[in-house]
Design a protein around this motif. Structure first.
Motif, PDB file in Angstrom:
ATOM      1  N   ALA A 114      -4.316  51.309 -93.933  1.00 60.09           N
ATOM      2  CA  ALA A 114      -5.380  51.451 -93.227  1.00 60.09           C
ATOM      3  C   ALA A 114      -6.203  50.042 -93.045  1.00 60.09           C
ATOM      4  CB  ALA A 114      -6.704  52.414 -93.857  1.00 60.09           C
ATOM      5  N   GLY A 115      -6.242  49.336 -94.449  1.00 60.99           N
ATOM      6  CA  GLY A 115      -6.837  48.085 -94.385  1.00 60.99           C
ATOM      7  C   GLY A 115      -5.897  46.974 -93.545  1.00 60.99           C
ATOM      8  N   GLU A 116      -4.796  47.022 -93.604  1.00 64.39           N
ATOM      9  CA  GLU A 116      -3.790  46.132 -93.089  1.00 64.39           C
ATOM     10  C   GLU A 116      -3.443  46.298 -91.602  1.00 64.39           C
ATOM     11  OE1 GLU A 116       0.765  45.233 -93.835  1.00 64.39           O
ATOM     12  OE2 GLU A 116      -0.171  46.526 -95.180  1.00 64.39           O
ATOM     13  N   ALA A 117      -3.465  47.575 -90.991  1.00 61.67           N
ATOM     14  CA  ALA A 117      -3.517  48.190 -89.749  1.00 61.67           C
ATOM     15  C   ALA A 117      -3.885  47.259 -88.669  1.00 61.67           C
ATOM     16  CB  ALA A 117      -3.363  49.619 -89.650  1.00 61.67           C
ATOM     17  N   ARG A 118      -5.133  46.888 -88.706  1.00 60.17           N
ATOM     18  CA  ARG A 118      -5.551  46.138 -87.667  1.00 60.17           C
ATOM     19  C   ARG A 118      -5.127  45.001 -87.193  1.00 60.17           C
ATOM     20  NH1 ARG A 118      -9.958  42.345 -88.474  1.00 60.17           N
ATOM     21  NH2 ARG A 118      -9.936  41.268 -90.682  1.00 60.17           N
ATOM     22  N   HIS A 119      -4.161  44.527 -88.256  1.00 61.36           N
ATOM     23  CA  HIS A 119      -3.452  43.091 -87.920  1.00 61.36           C
ATOM     24  C   HIS A 119      -2.026  43.699 -87.594  1.00 61.36           C
ATOM     25  CE1 HIS A 119      -6.590  40.829 -89.711  1.00 61.36           C
ATOM     26  NE2 HIS A 119      -6.344  41.569 -90.789  1.00 61.36           N
ATOM     27  N   ALA A 120      -1.596  44.993 -87.513  1.00 63.49           N
ATOM     28  CA  ALA A 120      -0.168  45.458 -87.232  1.00 63.49           C
ATOM     29  C   ALA A 120      -0.021  45.468 -85.819  1.00 63.49           C
ATOM     30  CB  ALA A 120       0.019  46.795 -87.685  1.00 63.49           C
ATOM     31  N   ASN A 121       1.232  45.677 -85.334  1.00 62.68           N
ATOM     32  CA  ASN A 121       1.535  45.514 -84.242  1.00 62.68           C
ATOM     33  C   ASN A 121       1.123  47.100 -83.346  1.00 62.68           C
ATOM     34  OD1 ASN A 121       3.779  47.728 -83.926  1.00 62.68           O
ATOM     35  ND2 ASN A 121       5.090  46.530 -84.682  1.00 62.68           N
ATOM     36  N   PRO A 122       1.043  47.112 -82.086  1.00 62.70           N
ATOM     37  CA  PRO A 122       0.437  48.407 -81.275  1.00 62.70           C
ATOM     38  C   PRO A 122       1.253  49.687 -81.645  1.00 62.70           C
ATOM     39  CG  PRO A 122       0.632  46.271 -79.931  1.00 62.70           C
ATOM     40  CD  PRO A 122       1.436  45.859 -81.103  1.00 62.70           C
TER      41      PRO A 122
END
Length: 193
Positions: A114-122
């Protein structure tokens, strides 16, 4: 001598299980193809016989992790009555425990990423969004409610609790986070026993 389709499928499954565990333990960006293949008992060169790219592996590994979580939650809720628990308590306790905190590689992908998902690809974000909706739906069913907001609040409480319990370096505080979150979630359980 070539590999049979069954051997290739078995190898691919091992790679997916390994990558799934590794992204939950170390994050998406930390996944290395060579290390993943070696950990799965295969050579780096065999990678492209199974996946078109690292991104394709990540998406399939995430899908695998989410599928594992969904199967676990279905089993947990199905067996709740046999354990004398409500479905919500079974779900909450399956998430909000020390074993889950200490073993992210075998736990929920949403809690781990969850914490890293905002930086993940769409595509990764789309997978996690779909899982948030699935989990909220399962929770709404568990409490016999049509309230999507309440179910989303429970999902947020669970994911936040695991994230915080993993972030702190104080076991007593981590246990308190889990216990307080479980108590908060259970205030929504109309069928509490």
């Amino acid at each position: 001598m070539g590999y049979s389709q069954a051997q290739k499928a078995e190898s691919r499954q091992r790679v997916l299980e390994t990558a799934s565990r590794q992204i939950r333990e170390h994050g998406i960006e930390a996944l290395g193809v060579a290390d993943c293949m070696r950990s799965a008992g295969l050579t780096h060169g065999a990678f492209y016989g199974h996946f078109s790219s690292r991104d394709a592996l990540i998406l399939e590994a995430l899908e695998h992790a989410v599928s594992q979580s969904e199967k676990r939650m279905a089993s947990v809720t199905a067996g709740s009555g046999k354990r004398g628990q409500t479905p919500l308590r079974s779900i909450a306790e399956a998430f909000l425990n020390e074993r889950h905190v200490k073993n992210p590689g075998n736990g929920c992908a949403l809690c781990a990423l969850a914490g890293e998902a905002r930086h993940a690809n769409p595509d990764v974000r789309e997978q996690l969004t779909k899982y948030v909706r699935q989990l909220a739906s399962r929770i709404a069913q568990a409490v016999s409610s049509d309230s999507e907001e309440m179910a989303l609040g429970i999902v947020a409480t669970i994911v936040g609790a695991i994230t915080l319990a993993r972030a702190v370096d104080d076991d007593k505080l981590a246990k308190s986070i889990l216990g307080a979150s479980l108590a908060l979630v259970m205030t929504h359980d109309g069928g509490a026993q």
